[in-house]
Motif scaffolding. Sequence first.
Motif, short mmCIF file in Angstrom:
data_model
loop_
_atom_site.label_atom_id
_atom_site.label_comp_id
_atom_site.label_asym_id
_atom_site.label_seq_id
_atom_site.Cartn_x
_atom_site.Cartn_y
_atom_site.Cartn_z
N MET A 1 -6.21 7.25 13.39
CA MET A 1 -6.65 7.23 11.99
C MET A 1 -7.05 8.61 11.50
O MET A 1 -6.65 9.05 10.42
CB MET A 1 -7.85 6.30 11.83
CG MET A 1 -7.46 4.89 11.57
SD MET A 1 -8.92 3.94 11.22
CE MET A 1 -9.14 4.31 9.51
N SER B 1 -14.12 5.87 12.77
CA SER B 1 -14.17 6.52 14.09
C SER B 1 -15.60 6.68 14.58
O SER B 1 -15.90 6.45 15.74
CB SER B 1 -13.51 7.89 14.02
OG SER B 1 -12.28 7.77 13.39
N LEU C 1 -8.52 1.04 23.48
CA LEU C 1 -7.92 0.63 22.20
C LEU C 1 -8.66 1.28 21.02
O LEU C 1 -8.04 1.84 20.11
CB LEU C 1 -8.00 -0.90 22.08
CG LEU C 1 -7.08 -1.53 21.03
CD1 LEU C 1 -5.63 -1.42 21.49
CD2 LEU C 1 -7.45 -2.99 20.81
N MET C 2 -10.01 1.26 21.09
CA MET C 2 -10.80 1.83 19.98
C MET C 2 -10.59 3.33 19.88
O MET C 2 -10.47 3.88 18.79
CB MET C 2 -12.29 1.50 20.19
CG MET C 2 -12.65 0.14 19.66
SD MET C 2 -14.41 -0.13 19.56
CE MET C 2 -14.84 -0.31 21.26
N GLY D 1 -8.27 -0.57 9.79
CA GLY D 1 -9.41 0.05 10.47
C GLY D 1 -10.70 -0.26 9.75
O GLY D 1 -11.70 -0.64 10.37
N LEU E 1 -2.81 1.11 8.26
CA LEU E 1 -3.63 1.50 9.41
C LEU E 1 -5.08 1.75 8.98
O LEU E 1 -6.02 1.22 9.58
CB LEU E 1 -3.06 2.76 10.07
CG LEU E 1 -3.82 3.28 11.28
CD1 LEU E 1 -3.55 2.39 12.50
CD2 LEU E 1 -3.46 4.72 11.60
N THR E 2 -5.26 2.55 7.92
CA THR E 2 -6.60 2.86 7.43
C THR E 2 -7.29 1.59 6.92
O THR E 2 -8.46 1.36 7.21
CB THR E 2 -6.53 3.91 6.31
OG1 THR E 2 -5.74 5.00 6.76
CG2 THR E 2 -7.90 4.42 5.93
N SER F 1 -11.57 6.86 7.38
CA SER F 1 -11.20 7.06 8.79
C SER F 1 -12.32 7.72 9.58
O SER F 1 -12.53 7.38 10.74
CB SER F 1 -9.90 7.85 8.90
OG SER F 1 -10.01 9.04 8.19
N PHE G 1 -7.15 4.01 18.41
CA PHE G 1 -7.13 3.66 17.00
C PHE G 1 -7.86 4.72 16.17
O PHE G 1 -7.35 5.21 15.16
CB PHE G 1 -7.81 2.29 16.82
CG PHE G 1 -7.43 1.59 15.56
CD1 PHE G 1 -6.28 0.84 15.52
CD2 PHE G 1 -8.21 1.70 14.42
CE1 PHE G 1 -5.90 0.20 14.35
CE2 PHE G 1 -7.84 1.07 13.24
CZ PHE G 1 -6.68 0.31 13.22
#
Length: 266
Positions: A252, A219, A244-245, A45, A41-42, A215, A248
Motif C-alpha cells: 500500500m 500501515s 500478510l499484514m 486496506g 487495494l487502498t 495507506s 499488505f
Amino acid sequence: MNFDRIAQHSTALVGCIAWIPLAVWIMACVHWTIGGDVDPLTGLGGIAVAIGLGYEAINPPVPQLAPLTVIAVFITVFMFPFVRSAMDKRALRSIDIEALEKAYASLGMRNDNVMAKIRIAKILWDLGVCGHAIRIVEALLPSMPQRFFMEDIRMLKRWHMMRVEAHFFAPIVCAECHTSNEGGILFCRQCGAPFLLDFVKGKGVGNRLGKKLISTWVSLIAVLIGIPAAKAMPPGPSIALIVLMMLFATAMVYMAFKDPTGGVAA
Ligand SMILES: [Zn+2]
C-alpha cells in the motif's frame, strides 16, 4: 466492588462507541473505492483495518493494546475530514480537467475561437496553472474589444493583482516532443500538441494526499496494533497473519508514494 466487571463493561461500551466512527469510515472507503477515488487495494486496506480495530475494541485479544486501539480510533475520527477534503478536491479537479478537454475540443473546430481560449485560461487558473493562464489572456487582448470582453479584461486585472509568483510563468515542456513552451500559447510550438492539457493530466487527477493518508494510517495500525495482536494467536496463524499484514502494508505504501508526479490511473 468488582473492578473487573466494571472494567469489562466499560471496555464493551468503548468498543460499541468505537464502531460508530469506524462504520462511517468503512462506508466512506466503500464509496471512494466504488467511485474510483482510491484503488481497490487502498480501499480494502482502509476497510480491513477499520474492521480489525472494531474487533479489537470490543474483544481485545491483548488487554494492553486497548488504550492503543482507542487512540487509533480517535486518530481515525480526526483524520477523516482531511481525507474527505482531499477526495473532494480530487473530484473537483477531475471535473476541471474534463471541462478543459471540452474547451480544447471546441477550439479544434475553430482555432480563432477567442471565447474558448479564454475559457481554457480560466480553467487553467482554477487548476493552479496561473502564469500560463495570465499569458494566454494577455496574448488575446488585441482580439478582445473592450465592449464585448469587459468582464474578462476585469478578470485579467484581478489576476494581475494577485501577484502570481515568477515560477508559475516558467515554460512548460511538451509531453509529446519535449519542446519547452513559453506562456501565451495553447498548443506546442513544435508539434502542435495541447501541452497544457497534457501537463495538468500528468500532474495526476488531484493530489494523492487522500491515498497517502489512508495507506500510512493502515500501515501504522498494522504495525502498532495488528502485529502485537496477531502474536497472541497460536504460532502458525500468527506468523501467517503477520507476514500478510507486512506485505499488505508495504504494498500500500509503495503504491501510494512510488510516483511523485502521480498517474491518472490509481
Ligand atoms: Zn510538442
